[in-house]
Every structure is written in structure tokens, then in C-alpha cells.
Design a protein around this motif. Structure first.
Motif, PDB file in Angstrom:
ATOM      1  N   GLN A  59      36.680  41.843  16.959  1.00 11.22           N
ATOM      2  CA  GLN A  59      37.166  40.039  17.208  1.00 11.22           C
ATOM      3  C   GLN A  59      39.013  40.596  17.697  1.00 11.22           C
ATOM      4  OE1 GLN A  59      36.126  37.209  17.108  1.00 11.22           O
ATOM      5  NE2 GLN A  59      37.857  36.188  18.281  1.00 11.22           N
ATOM      6  N   GLN A  60      39.712  41.391  17.192  1.00 14.50           N
ATOM      7  CA  GLN A  60      41.075  41.481  17.482  1.00 14.50           C
ATOM      8  C   GLN A  60      40.529  42.296  18.502  1.00 14.50           C
ATOM      9  OE1 GLN A  60      42.401  39.831  15.827  1.00 14.50           O
ATOM     10  NE2 GLN A  60      44.213  41.269  16.488  1.00 14.50           N
ATOM     11  N   PHE A  61      39.894  42.986  19.376  1.00 13.03           N
ATOM     12  CA  PHE A  61      39.460  44.134  20.577  1.00 13.03           C
ATOM     13  C   PHE A  61      39.125  42.249  21.657  1.00 13.03           C
ATOM     14  CE2 PHE A  61      36.734  45.638  23.683  1.00 13.03           C
ATOM     15  CZ  PHE A  61      37.808  46.882  23.930  1.00 13.03           C
ATOM     16  N   VAL A  62      38.406  41.764  21.304  1.00  7.18           N
ATOM     17  CA  VAL A  62      37.950  40.566  22.800  1.00  7.18           C
ATOM     18  C   VAL A  62      39.649  39.344  22.531  1.00  7.18           C
ATOM     19  CG1 VAL A  62      36.600  38.073  22.594  1.00  7.18           C
ATOM     20  CG2 VAL A  62      35.431  40.188  21.959  1.00  7.18           C
ATOM     21  N   THR A  63      39.937  39.341  21.624  1.00  6.88           N
ATOM     22  CA  THR A  63      41.193  38.465  21.530  1.00  6.88           C
ATOM     23  C   THR A  63      42.293  39.386  21.841  1.00  6.88           C
ATOM     24  OG1 THR A  63      40.899  37.467  18.970  1.00  6.88           O
ATOM     25  CG2 THR A  63      43.046  37.552  20.347  1.00  6.88           C
ATOM     26  N   GLN A  64      42.332  39.829  22.328  1.00  4.96           N
ATOM     27  CA  GLN A  64      43.407  41.011  23.088  1.00  4.96           C
ATOM     28  C   GLN A  64      43.662  41.157  24.182  1.00  4.96           C
ATOM     29  OE1 GLN A  64      43.920  45.236  20.942  1.00  4.96           O
ATOM     30  NE2 GLN A  64      45.240  44.435  19.187  1.00  4.96           N
ATOM     31  N   ARG A  65      42.150  41.053  24.649  1.00  3.29           N
ATOM     32  CA  ARG A  65      41.721  41.775  26.486  1.00  3.29           C
ATOM     33  C   ARG A  65      41.865  39.977  27.013  1.00  3.29           C
ATOM     34  NH1 ARG A  65      39.805  47.210  26.976  1.00  3.29           N
ATOM     35  NH2 ARG A  65      40.927  48.389  25.806  1.00  3.29           N
ATOM     36  N   ILE A  66      40.451  39.018  26.214  1.00  2.69           N
ATOM     37  CA  ILE A  66      40.143  38.167  26.834  1.00  2.69           C
ATOM     38  C   ILE A  66      41.144  37.976  27.845  1.00  2.69           C
ATOM     39  CG2 ILE A  66      41.289  36.047  25.308  1.00  2.69           C
ATOM     40  CD1 ILE A  66      38.025  35.033  25.641  1.00  2.69           C
ATOM     41  N   ILE A  98      38.939  28.372  43.111  1.00  3.35           N
ATOM     42  CA  ILE A  98      38.807  29.143  42.287  1.00  3.35           C
ATOM     43  C   ILE A  98      40.132  29.374  40.749  1.00  3.35           C
ATOM     44  CG2 ILE A  98      37.592  31.148  40.459  1.00  3.35           C
ATOM     45  CD1 ILE A  98      36.277  31.714  43.665  1.00  3.35           C
ATOM     46  N   ASP A  99      39.783  28.790  39.684  1.00  5.08           N
ATOM     47  CA  ASP A  99      40.287  28.363  38.615  1.00  5.08           C
ATOM     48  C   ASP A  99      40.069  28.986  37.314  1.00  5.08           C
ATOM     49  OD1 ASP A  99      42.775  27.471  36.918  1.00  5.08           O
ATOM     50  OD2 ASP A  99      41.938  26.533  36.483  1.00  5.08           O
ATOM     51  N   VAL A 100      40.254  29.839  37.004  1.00  6.64           N
ATOM     52  CA  VAL A 100      39.951  30.790  35.591  1.00  6.64           C
ATOM     53  C   VAL A 100      40.632  30.400  34.200  1.00  6.64           C
ATOM     54  CG1 VAL A 100      38.957  32.215  34.784  1.00  6.64           C
ATOM     55  CG2 VAL A 100      37.978  32.037  37.059  1.00  6.64           C
ATOM     56  N   ALA A 101      40.400  30.343  33.487  1.00 11.54           N
ATOM     57  CA  ALA A 101      41.010  30.982  32.002  1.00 11.54           C
ATOM     58  C   ALA A 101      40.154  31.074  30.729  1.00 11.54           C
ATOM     59  CB  ALA A 101      41.780  29.147  31.906  1.00 11.54           C
ATOM     60  N   ALA A 102      41.026  31.496  30.166  1.00  9.84           N
ATOM     61  CA  ALA A 102      40.552  31.928  28.642  1.00  9.84           C
ATOM     62  C   ALA A 102      40.114  30.429  27.754  1.00  9.84           C
ATOM     63  CB  ALA A 102      41.031  32.588  27.708  1.00  9.84           C
ATOM     64  N   VAL A 103      39.846  30.204  27.358  1.00 12.21           N
ATOM     65  CA  VAL A 103      39.921  28.660  26.366  1.00 12.21           C
ATOM     66  C   VAL A 103      40.586  28.908  24.933  1.00 12.21           C
ATOM     67  CG1 VAL A 103      39.254  26.848  25.109  1.00 12.21           C
ATOM     68  CG2 VAL A 103      37.522  27.703  27.597  1.00 12.21           C
ATOM     69  N   PRO A 104      42.178  28.649  24.764  1.00  9.44           N
ATOM     70  CA  PRO A 104      42.808  29.296  23.993  1.00  9.44           C
ATOM     71  C   PRO A 104      42.224  28.678  22.131  1.00  9.44           C
ATOM     72  CG  PRO A 104      43.463  27.526  25.014  1.00  9.44           C
ATOM     73  CD  PRO A 104      42.442  27.764  25.673  1.00  9.44           C
ATOM     74  N   GLY A 105      41.785  29.560  21.620  1.00 14.34           N
ATOM     75  CA  GLY A 105      41.818  29.466  20.499  1.00 14.34           C
ATOM     76  C   GLY A 105      39.918  30.189  20.138  1.00 14.34           C
ATOM     77  N   THR A 106      39.808  30.957  21.316  1.00 13.80           N
ATOM     78  CA  THR A 106      38.306  30.693  21.312  1.00 13.80           C
ATOM     79  C   THR A 106      38.078  32.336  22.195  1.00 13.80           C
ATOM     80  OG1 THR A 106      37.636  29.709  23.272  1.00 13.80           O
ATOM     81  CG2 THR A 106      37.530  28.511  21.729  1.00 13.80           C
ATOM     82  N   VAL A 107      37.025  32.416  22.274  1.00 13.73           N
ATOM     83  CA  VAL A 107      36.675  33.601  22.328  1.00 13.73           C
ATOM     84  C   VAL A 107      35.252  33.290  24.256  1.00 13.73           C
ATOM     85  CG1 VAL A 107      36.834  35.521  21.246  1.00 13.73           C
ATOM     86  CG2 VAL A 107      34.369  33.840  21.139  1.00 13.73           C
ATOM     87  N   LEU A 108      35.726  32.292  25.001  1.00 17.43           N
ATOM     88  CA  LEU A 108      34.732  31.359  26.246  1.00 17.43           C
ATOM     89  C   LEU A 108      36.279  31.576  27.853  1.00 17.43           C
ATOM     90  CD1 LEU A 108      34.152  27.782  24.367  1.00 17.43           C
ATOM     91  CD2 LEU A 108      32.890  30.084  24.724  1.00 17.43           C
ATOM     92  N   ILE A 109      36.131  32.043  28.644  1.00 17.52           N
ATOM     93  CA  ILE A 109      36.138  31.308  29.656  1.00 17.52           C
ATOM     94  C   ILE A 109      35.847  30.996  30.337  1.00 17.52           C
ATOM     95  CG2 ILE A 109      36.684  32.957  31.630  1.00 17.52           C
ATOM     96  CD1 ILE A 109      36.931  35.636  29.815  1.00 17.52           C
ATOM     97  N   ASP A 110      36.651  29.788  31.348  1.00 15.03           N
ATOM     98  CA  ASP A 110      36.038  28.727  32.184  1.00 15.03           C
ATOM     99  C   ASP A 110      36.536  29.266  33.292  1.00 15.03           C
ATOM    100  OD1 ASP A 110      34.534  27.348  29.641  1.00 15.03           O
ATOM    101  OD2 ASP A 110      36.882  25.739  29.649  1.00 15.03           O
ATOM    102  N   ALA A 111      35.295  29.150  34.282  1.00 10.60           N
ATOM    103  CA  ALA A 111      35.332  28.492  35.501  1.00 10.60           C
ATOM    104  C   ALA A 111      35.419  27.372  35.878  1.00 10.60           C
ATOM    105  CB  ALA A 111      34.430  30.307  36.068  1.00 10.60           C
TER     106      ALA A 111
END
Length: 191
Positions: A59-66, A98-111
Motif C-alpha cells: 500500500q505504501q508503494f502505491v501511495t508513494q508512486r500514484i 487531457i487532465d489526469v490526477a490521482a484522487v486524494p486518499g485513494t488508489v484511483l487515477i481519473d482521466a
């Protein structure tokens, strides 16, 4: 009597300028290009190896890289691949649409993609997410004999919108009315 007449002319002039401002707002709305906006999402998943005893570290790995993954979405590598899927756009046009962002507090990326056609907006958002997933998979698996531990399944495909996202017509009319009121007040004050 002259000052009353002068005041009436000033008030009529001010009202006329406000009406011209409202008409300009309507014209601005009518002439503005139509834009549709579509959004899709991926879930960033880390398949930690069986030898990893601590699931929290995954989980930390994903959070650090998202956030870095989201930034990759507008990189030339990703956009070039999208350009092959959607010919007719330059890299700069794709980057601007295009606007791409990680959704804060989640492991989702929205485009989110904007285009003059609803289907194109949806196709563009989906293409960006697909190419981002492919790019991250290659990057995270580079130099390894095993597959990438990072997966990005599409959890929300972009849907072609029914309505435009450029529906700020009311705001444009209000801006026109506001500017018209300001000019009208100035005309009334000067007279």
C-alpha cells in the motif's frame, strides 16, 4: 426641467448599455465552441510477491508512486501511443485536452478528456488510461524477469456525455450584464 431630462437620458443610456452587455453575453455563449467532457478511472493495484510478509508495504508503494503515475499520463510516451489510437491530434492538442490526477486518499487515477464530440472525449479518456497502464507496467517491470507488480485495471470507463461541459452560458450572460452595468453606471455618472 433640463436636469430631469438629462437624468432620464442618462438612465436610458445606462439601461441601454446594460442590455447591450446582456446581448454580448448571449452572443459570447452562442459563438463559444461546444466542448464535451468525459472521465474514466483506473484502480492502481500492487501485486506484492508471496515472499513479502508486510501487505502494508505494498500500500505504501502505491501511495508513494500514484502521483508520479498520474504525471506520466501526459508524457510524450503515453500521448504518442494515444495519438496512434486517435489520429488527427498533435501531442500539444492532446496534452491540452487531457487532465489526469490521482484522487486524494485513494488508489484511483481519473482521466478527464475534453473534445468537440462526446464520443471522442470518451475515447480519448479511455485511450489515455489504457496507454498509462501499459506504460506503468513496462516501467515497473523493466529490468526484471517477472511481470510488473503494478496493475491498473479500468474500473470506470469514460461515458460519452449527453450534455456539453461548456454550459456556462448563464455565467457569460451575467458577466455581460455586469460589464454592461459597470459601463452604464459610468455613462450615467459622467452625464
Amino acid at each position: 426641467m433640463v436636469s430631469g431630462r438629462r437624468r432620464l437620458i442618462g438612465q436610458l443610456s445606462a439601461a441601454l448599455v446594460v442590455l447591450v452587455g446582456v446581448a454580448a453575453g448571449f452572443a459570447w455563449s452562442a459563438l463559444a465552441p461546444v466542448t464535451y467532457e468525459a472521465r474514466g478511472s483506473v484502480f492502481v493495484k500492487f501485486n506484492f510477491p508471496a515472499t513479502e510478509p508486510d501487505p502494508f508495504s505494498a500500500q505504501q508503494f502505491v501511495t508513494q508512486r500514484i502521483d508520479s503515475y498520474a504525471e506520466l499520463a501526459t508524457s510524450p510516451v503515453v500521448l504518442s501511443a494515444v495519438q496512434r489510437d486517435l489520429p488527427g491530434y498533435t501531442l500539444d492538442e492532446l496534452a491540452a485536452a487531457i487532465d489526469v490526477a490521482a484522487v486524494p486518499g485513494t488508489v484511483l487515477i481519473d482521466a478527464t478528456a475534453k473534445a468537440s464530440d462526446p464520443r471522442t472525449a470518451a475515447d480519448m479518456a479511455d485511450a489515455v488510461l489504457a496507454q498509462l497502464a501499459a506504460t506503468v507496467t513496462v516501467a515497473e517491470g523493466a529490468g526484471s524477469t517477472q511481470a510488473s507488480p503494478v496493475l491498473m485495471p479500468l474500473i470506470q470507463p469514460a461515458i460519452a456525455p449527453d450534455t456539453t461541459s461548456s454550459s456556462v452560458d448563464f455565467v457569460k450572460v451575467l458577466v455581460g450584464a455586469g460589464l454592461g452595468s459597470a459601463v452604464g453606471a459610468l455613462v450615467w455618472w459622467v452625464r
